[in-house]
Design a protein around this motif. Structure first.
Motif, PDB file in Angstrom:
ATOM      1  N   PRO A  78       7.504  -0.606 -25.242  1.00 27.31           N
ATOM      2  CA  PRO A  78       7.643  -1.660 -24.215  1.00 27.31           C
ATOM      3  C   PRO A  78       6.722  -2.844 -24.509  1.00 27.31           C
ATOM      4  CG  PRO A  78       7.471   0.505 -23.198  1.00 27.31           C
ATOM      5  CD  PRO A  78       7.154   0.695 -24.636  1.00 27.31           C
ATOM      6  N   TRP A  79       7.155  -4.022 -24.077  1.00 27.45           N
ATOM      7  CA  TRP A  79       6.387  -5.233 -24.339  1.00 27.45           C
ATOM      8  C   TRP A  79       6.631  -6.235 -23.229  1.00 27.45           C
ATOM      9  CZ3 TRP A  79       9.306  -9.751 -25.060  1.00 27.45           C
ATOM     10  CH2 TRP A  79      10.684  -9.553 -25.221  1.00 27.45           C
ATOM     11  N   ASN A  80       5.787  -7.267 -23.141  1.00 29.95           N
ATOM     12  CA  ASN A  80       5.918  -8.356 -22.171  1.00 29.95           C
ATOM     13  C   ASN A  80       5.975  -9.682 -22.904  1.00 29.95           C
ATOM     14  OD1 ASN A  80       5.619  -6.387 -20.208  1.00 29.95           O
ATOM     15  ND2 ASN A  80       3.460  -6.866 -19.813  1.00 29.95           N
ATOM     16  N   CYS A  81       6.791 -10.600 -22.396  1.00 25.48           N
ATOM     17  CA  CYS A  81       6.822 -11.957 -22.947  1.00 25.48           C
ATOM     18  C   CYS A  81       5.576 -12.695 -22.464  1.00 25.48           C
ATOM     19  CB  CYS A  81       8.087 -12.690 -22.504  1.00 25.48           C
ATOM     20  SG  CYS A  81       8.155 -14.421 -23.046  1.00 25.48           S
ATOM     21  N   ASP A  82       4.822 -13.288 -23.383  1.00 22.26           N
ATOM     22  CA  ASP A  82       3.597 -14.002 -23.023  1.00 22.26           C
ATOM     23  C   ASP A  82       3.861 -15.393 -22.477  1.00 22.26           C
ATOM     24  OD1 ASP A  82       1.375 -12.191 -23.737  1.00 22.26           O
ATOM     25  OD2 ASP A  82       2.252 -12.299 -25.746  1.00 22.26           O
ATOM     26  N   VAL A  83       5.121 -15.806 -22.413  1.00 22.86           N
ATOM     27  CA  VAL A  83       5.464 -17.127 -21.883  1.00 22.86           C
ATOM     28  C   VAL A  83       5.981 -17.018 -20.453  1.00 22.86           C
ATOM     29  CG1 VAL A  83       6.870 -19.190 -22.204  1.00 22.86           C
ATOM     30  CG2 VAL A  83       5.951 -17.986 -24.192  1.00 22.86           C
ATOM     31  N   CYS A  84       7.061 -16.268 -20.256  1.00 22.66           N
ATOM     32  CA  CYS A  84       7.651 -16.132 -18.917  1.00 22.66           C
ATOM     33  C   CYS A  84       7.124 -14.923 -18.152  1.00 22.66           C
ATOM     34  CB  CYS A  84       9.167 -16.074 -18.996  1.00 22.66           C
ATOM     35  SG  CYS A  84       9.820 -14.616 -19.853  1.00 22.66           S
ATOM     36  N   LYS A  85       6.319 -14.076 -18.821  1.00 25.43           N
ATOM     37  CA  LYS A  85       5.664 -12.916 -18.203  1.00 25.43           C
ATOM     38  C   LYS A  85       6.642 -11.809 -17.809  1.00 25.43           C
ATOM     39  CE  LYS A  85       1.937 -15.345 -18.535  1.00 25.43           C
ATOM     40  NZ  LYS A  85       1.018 -15.099 -19.671  1.00 25.43           N
ATOM     41  N   ARG A  86       7.886 -11.877 -18.244  1.00 23.29           N
ATOM     42  CA  ARG A  86       8.827 -10.808 -17.917  1.00 23.29           C
ATOM     43  C   ARG A  86       8.544  -9.574 -18.771  1.00 23.29           C
ATOM     44  NH1 ARG A  86      14.738 -12.742 -18.589  1.00 23.29           N
ATOM     45  NH2 ARG A  86      13.852 -13.729 -20.434  1.00 23.29           N
ATOM     46  N   LYS A  87       8.848  -8.413 -18.214  1.00 27.09           N
ATOM     47  CA  LYS A  87       8.687  -7.162 -18.932  1.00 27.09           C
ATOM     48  C   LYS A  87       9.957  -6.845 -19.719  1.00 27.09           C
ATOM     49  CE  LYS A  87       5.468  -5.215 -15.552  1.00 27.09           C
ATOM     50  NZ  LYS A  87       5.185  -4.075 -14.637  1.00 27.09           N
ATOM     51  N   SER A  88       9.795  -6.080 -20.780  1.00 34.59           N
ATOM     52  CA  SER A  88      10.928  -5.797 -21.662  1.00 34.59           C
ATOM     53  C   SER A  88      12.064  -5.076 -20.943  1.00 34.59           C
ATOM     54  CB  SER A  88      10.457  -4.954 -22.858  1.00 34.59           C
ATOM     55  OG  SER A  88       9.843  -3.746 -22.416  1.00 34.59           O
ATOM     56  N   ILE A  94      16.640  -7.004 -26.552  1.00 32.05           N
ATOM     57  CA  ILE A  94      15.540  -6.150 -26.991  1.00 32.05           C
ATOM     58  C   ILE A  94      14.707  -6.847 -28.055  1.00 32.05           C
ATOM     59  CG2 ILE A  94      14.970  -3.943 -28.097  1.00 32.05           C
ATOM     60  CD1 ILE A  94      17.501  -2.791 -26.897  1.00 32.05           C
ATOM     61  N   GLN A  95      15.355  -7.497 -28.991  1.00 33.09           N
ATOM     62  CA  GLN A  95      14.644  -8.176 -30.064  1.00 33.09           C
ATOM     63  C   GLN A  95      13.912  -9.407 -29.526  1.00 33.09           C
ATOM     64  OE1 GLN A  95      17.979  -8.825 -32.709  1.00 33.09           O
ATOM     65  NE2 GLN A  95      17.469  -7.013 -33.930  1.00 33.09           N
ATOM     66  N   HIS A  96      12.785  -9.714 -30.114  1.00 32.95           N
ATOM     67  CA  HIS A  96      12.003 -10.866 -29.688  1.00 32.95           C
ATOM     68  C   HIS A  96      11.161 -11.356 -30.858  1.00 32.95           C
ATOM     69  CE1 HIS A  96       9.192  -7.500 -29.175  1.00 32.95           C
ATOM     70  NE2 HIS A  96       8.217  -8.374 -29.284  1.00 32.95           N
ATOM     71  N   TYR A  97      10.390 -12.418 -30.622  1.00 37.22           N
ATOM     72  CA  TYR A  97       9.542 -13.004 -31.659  1.00 37.22           C
ATOM     73  C   TYR A  97       8.102 -12.560 -31.440  1.00 37.22           C
ATOM     74  CZ  TYR A  97      13.576 -15.845 -32.857  1.00 37.22           C
ATOM     75  OH  TYR A  97      14.822 -16.248 -33.237  1.00 37.22           O
ATOM     76  N   HIS A  98       7.434 -12.194 -32.538  1.00 36.17           N
ATOM     77  CA  HIS A  98       6.112 -11.584 -32.452  1.00 36.17           C
ATOM     78  C   HIS A  98       5.182 -12.181 -33.508  1.00 36.17           C
ATOM     79  CE1 HIS A  98       3.300  -8.147 -33.560  1.00 36.17           C
ATOM     80  NE2 HIS A  98       2.967  -8.453 -32.328  1.00 36.17           N
ATOM     81  N   CYS A  99       3.947 -12.465 -33.102  1.00 41.37           N
ATOM     82  CA  CYS A  99       2.931 -12.943 -34.039  1.00 41.37           C
ATOM     83  C   CYS A  99       2.111 -11.743 -34.503  1.00 41.37           C
ATOM     84  CB  CYS A  99       2.037 -13.976 -33.373  1.00 41.37           C
ATOM     85  SG  CYS A  99       0.657 -14.516 -34.426  1.00 41.37           S
ATOM     86  N   ILE A 106       7.222 -13.640 -27.742  1.00 37.43           N
ATOM     87  CA  ILE A 106       8.111 -14.612 -27.104  1.00 37.43           C
ATOM     88  C   ILE A 106       9.500 -14.001 -27.008  1.00 37.43           C
ATOM     89  CG2 ILE A 106       8.923 -17.000 -27.104  1.00 37.43           C
ATOM     90  CD1 ILE A 106       6.884 -17.580 -29.320  1.00 37.43           C
ATOM     91  N   CYS A 107      10.057 -13.947 -25.796  1.00 40.39           N
ATOM     92  CA  CYS A 107      11.423 -13.453 -25.660  1.00 40.39           C
ATOM     93  C   CYS A 107      12.396 -14.485 -26.236  1.00 40.39           C
ATOM     94  CB  CYS A 107      11.756 -13.150 -24.200  1.00 40.39           C
ATOM     95  SG  CYS A 107      11.864 -14.606 -23.124  1.00 40.39           S
TER      96      CYS A 107
END
Length: 343
Positions: A78-88, A94-99, A106-107
């Motif tokens: 599980p993960w959270n978007c650091d921009v919109c704060k939504r939970k996975s 399901i796929q997203h961008y990750h640093c 980022i979703c």
């Protein structure tokens, strides 16, 4: 050599170093774009034919995370978007961008940006601390003058004209007055260029000029509009961001019916049945304020040809006629002004 890939962690496959060229019609399983002729995939699954092109394998830059590039991944936890704060669990993609360097996520919706009926350009989530140096990243929404709260530096931003929108101005709205469709805040100048941004509330029948109010709650599918007061009366703000708004059409009505000539009318004699039939509220022009001064009631009929518009007070209507200005609703030359008496 066999290995897993961040976009396909369930199976092992061949990496680019030992992959073979594939036919050009074979699409990438991530972006669905066909691989170029004789291009070696960055990854190809041995078990299920999952293929990753070179473009999806490379880190990408984004204005919301300028320090590092981000990679498109398929997470296993599980993960959270650091921009919109939504939970996975609340995000369909399901796929997203990750640093990989700092863990920033980022979703897909925040990454791709949004189109809004409030602005002509596409808006992208942006870390404006890099944009507004003098204010140390502080910003205000260009529509409602609010922001997303303290420490939130990620508005929907237009880099071409430094335009910003807060979350409340890009989210969808629902109302019991228009339960069939989602509504968005819109710029009436973009929604109704044919009427120079003039619009009318389809609930209370009040008319507005853009100098007074150019932000209706707008349904782009059927051009139904609500003013702020009517939305507050029976509005139900959706908790889901939902789908993107459709591009705003070149409006065929602006709270008014259209005559066969194409000009807006406010009576039902030429335009057919009253579109407000069955809705409670005052008839057109009976209690709404003058569209020019916004203070006095509409008590004058502006006559042009065989039709007339009740949109102004007598004082403003006579002044428009003296100045040889057109009708505020349709722009047609004013022939005479008649005092409107409502019984």
């Amino acid at each position: 050599m066999a290995a897993t890939h961040r976009l396909h962690p369930v199976h092992t496959g061949r990496t680019e170093s030992d992959a073979v060229a594939v036919a050009s019609e074979k699409p990438c399983s991530s972006c669905l774009e066909p691989l170029s002729q004789l291009e070696k995939p960055a990854f190809h699954c041995n078990q299920c034919d999952y293929t990753v092109c070179g473009a999806c394998d490379k880190p990408k830059s984004h204005p919301v995370h300028r320090d590092h590039g981000v990679l498109y991944i398929t997470p296993i936890a599980p993960w959270n978007c650091d921009v919109c704060k939504r939970k996975s669990e609340n995000i369909q993609e399901i796929q997203h961008y990750h640093c990989e360097q700092c863990g920033f996520r980022i979703c897909k919706k925040c990454y791709t940006g949004v189109t809004s009926p409030l602005h002509v350009h596409r808006l992208y989530r942006t870390d404006v601390s890099y944009v507004y140096h003098q204010s140390k990243g502080e910003w205000t929404c260009d529509v409602c003058s609010n922001n997303n709260g303290p420490g939130h530096f990620f508005p929907a931003h237009c880099s071409s004209c430094q335009f910003d929108l807060c979350d409340n101005c890009i989210k969808p709205y629902r109302s019991t007055f228009h339960p069939g469709h989602i509504m968005y805040k819109a710029d009436s100048n973009l929604a109704y260029p044919r009427f120079n941004g003039r619009w009318g509330c389809d609930r209370c029948s009040r008319s507005f000029i853009p100098q007074m109010n150019n932000v209706p709650y707008h349904c782009s599918q059927c051009e139904f509009d609500l003013c702020d007061s009517c939305m507050k009366t029976a509005g139900d703000v959706s908790n889901e961001v939902g789908s993107e708004p459709r591009p705003t059409s070149q409006g065929t009505r602006s709270g008014f019916q259209l005559a066969k000539s194409g000009k807006p009318i406010t009576n039902s004699s030429e335009g057919g049945s009253d579109s407000r039939e069955g809705r409670p509220g005052p008839p057109d022009g009976s209690t709404a304020k003058c569209v020019k001064c916004g203070e006095r009631p509409k008590d004058a009929t502006i006559v042009h040809g065989g039709t007339g518009h009740v949109c102004c007070c007598t004082t403003c209507a006579e002044q428009l006629q003296q100045n040889r200005s057109g009708c505020p609703i349709c722009g047609v030359t004013i022939e005479r002004v008649i005092k409107q008496l409502t019984v």
